[in-house]
Design an enzyme around this catalytic site. Structure first.
Site, PDB file in Angstrom:
ATOM      1  N   CYS A 204      61.878  24.092  44.602  1.00 11.70           N
ATOM      2  CA  CYS A 204      61.216  23.920  45.906  1.00 11.70           C
ATOM      3  C   CYS A 204      60.062  24.895  46.112  1.00 11.70           C
ATOM      4  CB  CYS A 204      62.222  24.027  47.035  1.00 11.70           C
ATOM      5  SG  CYS A 204      63.288  25.481  46.987  1.00 11.70           S
TER       6      CYS A 204
ATOM      7  N   ASP B 126      58.581  19.388  53.619  1.00 11.54           N
ATOM      8  CA  ASP B 126      59.841  19.699  52.957  1.00 11.54           C
ATOM      9  C   ASP B 126      59.747  19.309  51.481  1.00 11.54           C
ATOM     10  OD1 ASP B 126      62.451  20.051  52.126  1.00 11.54           O
ATOM     11  OD2 ASP B 126      63.295  19.301  54.008  1.00 11.54           O
TER      12      ASP B 126
ATOM     13  N   HIS C 141      61.976  19.293  49.300  1.00 10.77           N
ATOM     14  CA  HIS C 141      63.248  18.823  48.755  1.00 10.77           C
ATOM     15  C   HIS C 141      63.341  17.305  48.714  1.00 10.77           C
ATOM     16  CE1 HIS C 141      63.935  22.882  50.485  1.00 10.77           C
ATOM     17  NE2 HIS C 141      64.603  23.068  49.359  1.00 10.77           N
TER      18      HIS C 141
END
Length: 613
Positions: free
Chosen positions: A445, A569, A571
């Protein structure tokens, strides 16, 4: 006089006024007065219709005078940009070659308190301004006036958004390619290009629109062929497959073709009669590939039959830029003439494309002076690059399919009442898990956040390096001694400190590190984060616990303390589906509860270089 005849008068007046200086006083007054009547009485209100794009007048110093660039159609004048007189370019009308054809000099502006001073820039222009508009901006107050028959009268206006301008106009990108053999002197370049220019002026060209399989021939005869049901009287919007979606500019590609045959009349026979001229002198020649790549901005309701004339005009503007580039090269270095290449730019928050021609072999460093002139001429500050090659507009046919999404946050609202939103400035690409067919699920990440940051610096023109891979990031950290050699090829995490090391090593970018001892404390950084986005505008990497995210904005109400963070994000593991990404919250506004309550957070705030264009 019918409305159709009035429209014809407007079109003809604008066309001739761009290139011909009106010396007869009475006819000019008559045309301007007629134009005033059309604007007043063809609309439902008694006020002339004027719209402008918010174009930085309030950011200029006091006492600046310049020209206004805009497009007039159907009773509405849309002002889209400004041009500022400089010592090296005193005539703002000369800037028209750098903007799409059909955008014209339509008036002047001043940031002083005497509105009549705005006349100077267009009163000295090469052509007569058929519809003079004067804007003044004093103490952040913008006022609009018309200049008719020597008198100045105020006029109301509205502010147009980029989406509104995109819904009103269609852009045509015209391409052509030919080869010239020219003597390597300024006169030799001029003569070689004059032959091609004459073919365009003589209507010995046709234009193919490949998306429609439509041929346009003859600026005067307005011939249209190739598509059943499309005639010269159809509107240009009829060429589109669907209605405009207000998300992006509609751009149609056109290819110019030279006529291969000619009518064999008496004049033709005389033109091919051999004529020999023997001049004894030494000279050098060059074989130069000329690539025309120009833009035109056309109203959606304009007639298809007018397109050939519009596209021909845009090609002529492109030839002027080619001649300028080649003439400059032969005056400085005859031995190394490089093919000129056209680049189109659309600065952030601008609705006006700006085009520039750079020699293919010239480095960005050698083009700095040319970029400075573009900044100064179009009223942009010299604090960040806007006209580097890497910042050129990517047309639909040039975009890689399946690549990372660009600016997926646009159009999302935070919901903070009476808050002040501060978001990333410019373009970036959204990098997340599983992209590039690389499985980094569960550990990559922070790498993806770093890739997003590097993409920002690349897309803003600060660097030409490619977005680094995970392996290249690991190799960089090993090279500077931060990690052991076994780190390369591993699945080990990195944090904000390592991100700052890589940015400094690869890009020469320094960063500021902030800390928060708890997730709740991240909310107390609102003012500092807002200041960062307002001054530097770069994405922020934040890491806490075992997770890393990218902050690209904050919306902060100083009175109530309510704050939300605009989060990318990394992820996310799916495909590049903007609907899924935004609806599922992978890109979106998050409140302070988003942060883990007991986690310790480090934030890496990259600082953009100031004054490097």
């Amino acid at each position: 006089m019918t409305k159709k005849n009035w429209e014809s008068l407007i079109h003809d007046t604008r066309l001739s006024a761009s290139y011909t200086s009106c010396s007869a006083v009475n006819p000019a007054r008559t045309i301007l007065n007629s134009l005033q009547e059309v604007i007043k009485f063809d609309r439902t209100t008694s006020q002339p219709s004027l719209r402008h794009k918010s174009f930085r007048l309030k950011q200029l110093d006091d006492g600046v005078v310049g020209g206004l660039f805009g497009h007039f159609h159907d009773g509405t004048l849309v002002v889209q940009g400004i041009g500022i007189q400089t010592d090296s370019n005193p005539s703002v009308s000369s800037f028209l070659k750098n903007v799409p054809s059909e955008v014209e000099l339509c008036g002047g502006f001043t940031t002083g308190d005497k509105v009549e001073e705005a006349q100077h820039c267009f009163s000295q222009s090469e052509g007569k301004v058929a519809f003079p508009l004067l804007l003044s901006c004093v103490k952040n107050e913008l006022k609009a006036h018309f200049l008719l028959d020597g008198s100045i009268s105020g006029v109301k206006y509205s502010t147009a958004t980029n989406a509104q301008i995109a819904s009103a106009f269609i852009y045509f990108r015209t391409k052509a390619e030919f080869v010239i053999d020219a003597e390597t002197t300024q006169q030799g370049i001029k003569v070689a290009l004059a032959n091609f220019r004459q073919k365009v002026l003589s209507n010995d060209v046709a234009f193919l629109l490949p998306s429609n399989r439509l041929f346009l021939m003859g600026a005067t005869s307005q011939k249209v062929s190739g598509v059943p049901g499309i005639t010269a009287d159809h509107k240009i919007k009829d060429l589109l497959d669907s209605e405009h979606d207000n998300k992006e500019y509609d751009i149609l590609l056109a290819h110019m073709h030279l006529k291969g045959t000619k009518e064999q009349g008496k004049e033709y026979v005389q033109s091919i009669a051999p004529l020999l001229r023997h001049v004894r002198r030494s000279f050098e020649t060059a074989n130069i590939v000329v690539k025309i790549d120009v833009l035109s901005q056309v109203h959606r309701n304009a007639k298809v039959g007018s397109l050939c004339n519009v596209l021909s005009k845009s090609v002529l503007c492109g030839l002027r830029l080619v001649e300028e580039s080649l003439s400059h090269q032969v005056s400085s270095d005859k031995q190394n003439i490089s093919n000129p290449e056209m680049y189109h730019f659309l600065p952030v928050q601008s609705s006006l494309f700006i085009s520039a021609m750079y020699p293919k072999s010239s480095s960005d460093a050698n083009l700095k002076r040319q970029r400075e002139l573009l900044h100064q001429s179009f009223g942009y500050a010299l604090d960040q690059p806007l006209f580097r090659r890497s910042q050129s507009y990517k047309f639909p046919e040039e975009r890689a399919s399946g690549g990372p999404l660009t600016n997926p946050h646009e159009g999302l609202n935070s919901g903070v009442k009476e808050g002040q939103a501060s978001v990333v400035k410019g373009l970036y690409s959204y990098h997340h898990y599983m992209q590039d067919r690389f499985d980094d699920n569960g550990w990559g990440c922070a790498y993806r956040s770093l890739q997003t940051i590097v993409s920002w610096f690349r897309l803003q023109g600060y660097t030409e390096i490619n977005v680094p891979t995970h392996k290249q990031i690991q190799e960089c950290l090993v090279k500077i001694g931060d990690k052991p050699s076994s780190f390369v090829g591993s699945r080990k995490w990195i944090g904000s400190t390592e991100v700052s090391f890589v940015l400094e090593t690869m890009l020469g970018v320094t960063s500021k590190i902030l800390t928060a001892s708890t997730g709740e404390e991240v909310g107390s950084l609102g003012s500092e984060l807002a200041y960062h986005f307002q001054t530097h505008g770069t994405p922020i990497m934040i890491g806490g616990g075992v997770l890393a995210h990218t902050i690209i904005g904050v919306d902060f109400n100083r009175s109530t303390g309510e704050i939300k963070f605009l989060i990318l994000d990394p992820h996310y593991t799916g495909g590049e589906d903007i609907a899924t990404i935004t609806s599922k919250g992978w890109v979106g506004w998050k409140d302070n509860k988003f942060w883990t309550k007991n986690a310790f957070y480090n934030l890496c705030l990259p600082l953009r270089p100031i004054g490097d264009i």
